[in-house]
Design a protein around this motif. Structure first.
Motif, mmCIF file in Angstrom:
data_model
loop_
_atom_site.group_PDB
_atom_site.id
_atom_site.type_symbol
_atom_site.label_atom_id
_atom_site.label_comp_id
_atom_site.label_asym_id
_atom_site.label_seq_id
_atom_site.Cartn_x
_atom_site.Cartn_y
_atom_site.Cartn_z
ATOM 1 N N THR A 177 -17.261 11.184 -7.520
ATOM 2 C CA THR A 177 -17.390 10.603 -9.008
ATOM 3 C C THR A 177 -16.302 9.859 -9.406
ATOM 4 O OG1 THR A 177 -18.727 12.770 -9.436
ATOM 5 C CG2 THR A 177 -18.128 11.415 -11.359
ATOM 6 N N ASN A 178 -16.625 8.670 -9.878
ATOM 7 C CA ASN A 178 -15.665 7.582 -10.240
ATOM 8 C C ASN A 178 -15.342 8.166 -11.863
ATOM 9 O OD1 ASN A 178 -14.511 5.716 -11.714
ATOM 10 N ND2 ASN A 178 -15.373 4.125 -10.506
ATOM 11 N N GLN A 179 -14.246 8.609 -12.191
ATOM 12 C CA GLN A 179 -13.871 9.139 -13.528
ATOM 13 C C GLN A 179 -13.828 8.170 -14.495
ATOM 14 O OE1 GLN A 179 -13.531 12.398 -13.971
ATOM 15 N NE2 GLN A 179 -14.158 12.588 -12.071
ATOM 16 N N ARG A 180 -13.529 6.953 -14.134
ATOM 17 C CA ARG A 180 -13.721 5.824 -15.388
ATOM 18 C C ARG A 180 -15.039 5.586 -15.736
ATOM 19 N NH1 ARG A 180 -14.897 0.568 -14.276
ATOM 20 N NH2 ARG A 180 -14.519 0.551 -12.157
ATOM 21 N N THR A 181 -16.002 5.478 -14.653
ATOM 22 C CA THR A 181 -17.270 5.087 -15.066
ATOM 23 C C THR A 181 -18.326 6.221 -15.120
ATOM 24 O OG1 THR A 181 -18.224 4.813 -12.692
ATOM 25 C CG2 THR A 181 -17.118 2.950 -13.993
ATOM 26 N N GLY A 182 -17.952 7.281 -14.570
ATOM 27 C CA GLY A 182 -18.976 8.455 -14.480
ATOM 28 C C GLY A 182 -19.707 8.360 -13.489
ATOM 29 N N GLN A 183 -19.966 7.220 -12.895
ATOM 30 C CA GLN A 183 -20.860 7.419 -11.712
ATOM 31 C C GLN A 183 -20.444 7.944 -10.504
ATOM 32 O OE1 GLN A 183 -21.116 3.339 -10.054
ATOM 33 N NE2 GLN A 183 -22.893 3.699 -8.872
ATOM 34 N N SER A 184 -21.596 8.809 -9.947
ATOM 35 C CA SER A 184 -21.436 9.579 -8.843
ATOM 36 C C SER A 184 -22.250 8.831 -7.719
ATOM 37 C CB SER A 184 -21.932 11.076 -9.152
ATOM 38 O OG SER A 184 -21.175 11.702 -9.915
ATOM 39 N N VAL A 185 -21.616 8.964 -6.609
ATOM 40 C CA VAL A 185 -22.286 8.424 -5.328
ATOM 41 C C VAL A 185 -22.500 9.400 -4.275
ATOM 42 C CG1 VAL A 185 -22.155 5.876 -5.560
ATOM 43 C CG2 VAL A 185 -20.289 7.136 -4.355
ATOM 44 N N ALA A 186 -23.511 9.526 -3.418
ATOM 45 C CA ALA A 186 -23.474 10.572 -2.511
ATOM 46 C C ALA A 186 -23.056 10.151 -1.161
ATOM 47 C CB ALA A 186 -24.939 11.132 -2.098
ATOM 48 N N PHE A 187 -22.352 11.251 -0.393
ATOM 49 C CA PHE A 187 -21.866 10.929 1.079
ATOM 50 C C PHE A 187 -22.558 11.716 1.818
ATOM 51 C CE2 PHE A 187 -18.390 13.344 -1.078
ATOM 52 C CZ PHE A 187 -18.536 14.329 -0.276
ATOM 53 N N PHE A 203 0.763 -1.071 0.028
ATOM 54 C CA PHE A 203 0.012 -0.112 0.037
ATOM 55 C C PHE A 203 0.988 1.123 -0.176
ATOM 56 C CE2 PHE A 203 -1.829 3.127 2.572
ATOM 57 C CZ PHE A 203 -3.118 3.927 1.811
ATOM 58 N N VAL A 204 1.853 1.367 0.885
ATOM 59 C CA VAL A 204 2.642 2.609 0.893
ATOM 60 C C VAL A 204 3.436 2.946 -0.134
ATOM 61 C CG1 VAL A 204 2.631 2.599 3.565
ATOM 62 C CG2 VAL A 204 4.478 1.534 2.381
ATOM 63 N N ASN A 205 3.589 1.772 -1.125
ATOM 64 C CA ASN A 205 4.324 2.074 -2.272
ATOM 65 C C ASN A 205 3.641 2.563 -3.087
ATOM 66 O OD1 ASN A 205 6.772 1.146 -1.038
ATOM 67 N ND2 ASN A 205 6.212 -1.014 -1.612
ATOM 68 N N ARG A 206 1.903 2.436 -3.281
ATOM 69 C CA ARG A 206 1.230 2.658 -4.273
ATOM 70 C C ARG A 206 0.696 4.186 -3.926
ATOM 71 N NH1 ARG A 206 -0.849 -2.023 -3.138
ATOM 72 N NH2 ARG A 206 -2.992 -1.150 -2.527
ATOM 73 N N VAL A 207 0.350 4.563 -2.835
ATOM 74 C CA VAL A 207 -0.526 5.652 -2.261
ATOM 75 C C VAL A 207 0.395 6.937 -2.528
ATOM 76 C CG1 VAL A 207 0.395 5.821 0.146
ATOM 77 C CG2 VAL A 207 -1.911 6.565 -0.520
ATOM 78 N N LYS A 208 -0.171 7.905 -3.153
ATOM 79 C CA LYS A 208 0.231 9.180 -3.563
ATOM 80 C C LYS A 208 -0.381 10.039 -2.920
ATOM 81 C CE LYS A 208 2.830 7.477 -6.782
ATOM 82 N NZ LYS A 208 3.925 6.721 -6.223
ATOM 83 N N PRO A 209 0.235 11.463 -2.668
ATOM 84 C CA PRO A 209 -0.560 12.520 -1.755
ATOM 85 C C PRO A 209 -1.751 12.901 -2.587
ATOM 86 C CG PRO A 209 1.798 13.015 -2.186
ATOM 87 C CD PRO A 209 1.606 11.823 -2.960
ATOM 88 N N GLY A 210 -2.797 13.012 -1.760
ATOM 89 C CA GLY A 210 -4.040 13.441 -2.450
ATOM 90 C C GLY A 210 -4.994 12.247 -2.520
ATOM 91 N N ASP A 211 -4.521 10.928 -2.747
ATOM 92 C CA ASP A 211 -5.415 9.705 -2.999
ATOM 93 C C ASP A 211 -6.304 9.666 -1.645
ATOM 94 O OD1 ASP A 211 -3.946 9.275 -4.944
ATOM 95 O OD2 ASP A 211 -2.724 7.362 -4.183
ATOM 96 N N ILE A 212 -7.188 8.704 -2.179
ATOM 97 C CA ILE A 212 -8.508 8.443 -1.353
ATOM 98 C C ILE A 212 -8.731 7.032 -0.995
ATOM 99 C CG2 ILE A 212 -11.066 8.508 -1.550
ATOM 100 C CD1 ILE A 212 -10.577 10.683 -3.843
ATOM 101 N N GLU A 272 -9.762 6.652 -10.802
ATOM 102 C CA GLU A 272 -9.524 7.921 -10.208
ATOM 103 C C GLU A 272 -10.892 8.602 -9.979
ATOM 104 O OE1 GLU A 272 -7.570 9.732 -13.876
ATOM 105 O OE2 GLU A 272 -5.551 9.209 -12.890
ATOM 106 N N ALA A 273 -10.761 9.548 -8.933
ATOM 107 C CA ALA A 273 -12.090 10.044 -8.456
ATOM 108 C C ALA A 273 -12.111 11.516 -8.266
ATOM 109 C CB ALA A 273 -12.589 9.296 -7.066
ATOM 110 N N ASP A 274 -12.982 12.299 -8.076
ATOM 111 C CA ASP A 274 -13.113 13.713 -7.846
ATOM 112 C C ASP A 274 -14.325 13.678 -6.597
ATOM 113 O OD1 ASP A 274 -12.925 16.658 -8.164
ATOM 114 O OD2 ASP A 274 -14.783 16.590 -8.893
ATOM 115 N N ILE A 275 -13.958 14.352 -5.292
ATOM 116 C CA ILE A 275 -14.726 14.600 -4.199
ATOM 117 C C ILE A 275 -15.245 16.062 -4.428
ATOM 118 C CG2 ILE A 275 -14.856 14.823 -1.983
ATOM 119 C CD1 ILE A 275 -12.947 12.540 -1.675
#
Length: 196
Positions: free
Chosen positions: A126-136, A43-52, A115-118
Motif C-alpha cells: 500500500t502506498n501511504q501517500r495515495t492509499g492505493q494498494s496493489v497485489a503481489f 542511492f546508498v546515501n538515501r536508503v535506510k534499513p527496511g526500505d523497499i 512510504e509503503a506498507d507490505i
C-alpha cells in the motif's frame, strides 16, 4: 515507515546492481557501499534499513552472482517488487532469505520516496501517500520458511532429505523465459519444435 526507491527501467542487470570491480569480498556491509553505484551514485546515501525497491521487469538479469542480493540486503533493502525477476536472481533471493515479490502493476503505483506498507499475509503493498494498494504474487510458504531460517543453508540443516525434495517453488520468475526476448513462449514455439 519504509520508503520506496523506484528504478522503473526493465532489465537492470547485476553489473548495475553491484559492479564487477567490487566483487573482491562477500561481506554485505562492504558490498552495500557500492549498491546500484553505476545506476544511481546517490542511492546508498538515501536508503535506510527496511526500505523497499520497486523495479521494472527482469530485474537482476546478467550474471549469477549472489553479491547482487547481498549488496542490496546489506544496504538495508528489505524487499524488491517487480513484474518479474531474472530466474537466477530470483532463486538467489529465495536462497538468501530475501523478499523478491512479483507485482505486475507496482511500478505505476509508486513514486520515488513514497512510504509503503507490505502485508505478506494479504499479498498487498500500500502506498501511504495515495492509499492505493496493489497485489503481489503470494509468497510461497517455503520461501517464508527459508527467510525465517536465515537462508537456504540454515533451512537445510533443520530439514530431512525427504522434506527438502518435496519442496517446490513455482512463480513467474522461475518459469523459463517468462516472455523475455530470446526465449520462445508456448504461444510462439520455435520452428521445428513441438509442444509437450
Amino acid at each position: 515507515m519504509p520508503k520506496v526507491h523506484v528504478f522503473a527501467r526493465d532489465h537492470i542487470n547485476t553489473d548495475e546492481i553491484i559492479p564487477a570491480r567490487y566483487l573482491t569480498t562477500d561481506i554485505e556491509s562492504e558490498l552495500a557501499k557500492f549498491a546500484m553505484e553505476d545506476y544511481d551514485k546517490d542511492f546508498v546515501n538515501r536508503v535506510k534499513p527496511g526500505d523497499i525497491m520497486v523495479t521494472g521487469s527482469d530485474f537482476g538479469c546478467g550474471s549469477s552472482r549472489e553479491h547482487a542480493v547481498w549488496c542490496l540486503r546489506g544496504a538495508g533493502i528489505s524487499a524488491i517488487l517487480a513484474p518479474n525477476f531474472a530466474r537466477i536472481f530470483y532463486r538467489n533471493a529465495i536462497n538468501n532469505g530475501f523478499l523478491a515479490l512479483e507485482s505486475e502493476d507496482v511500478v505505476a503505483a509508486f513514486e520515488d520516496g513514497d512510504e509503503a506498507d507490505i502485508d505478506l499475509a494479504t499479498g498487498k503493498i500500500t502506498n501511504q501517500r495515495t492509499g492505493q494498494s496493489v497485489a503481489f504474487s503470494p509468497v510461497p510458504q517455503f520461501a517464508l520458511d527459508v527467510k525465517a531460517a536465515g537462508g537456504w543453508l540454515e533451512y537445510m540443516r533443520d530439514h530431512s532429505k525427504a522434506e527438502l525434495e518435496a519442496e517446490t517453488l513455482n512463480a513467474e520468475s522461475t518459469e523459463a523465459g517468462h516472455g523475455h526476448a530470446g526465449h520462445d513462449s508456448d504461444e510462439n514455439p520455435a520452428p521445428g519444435t513441438q509442444r509437450a
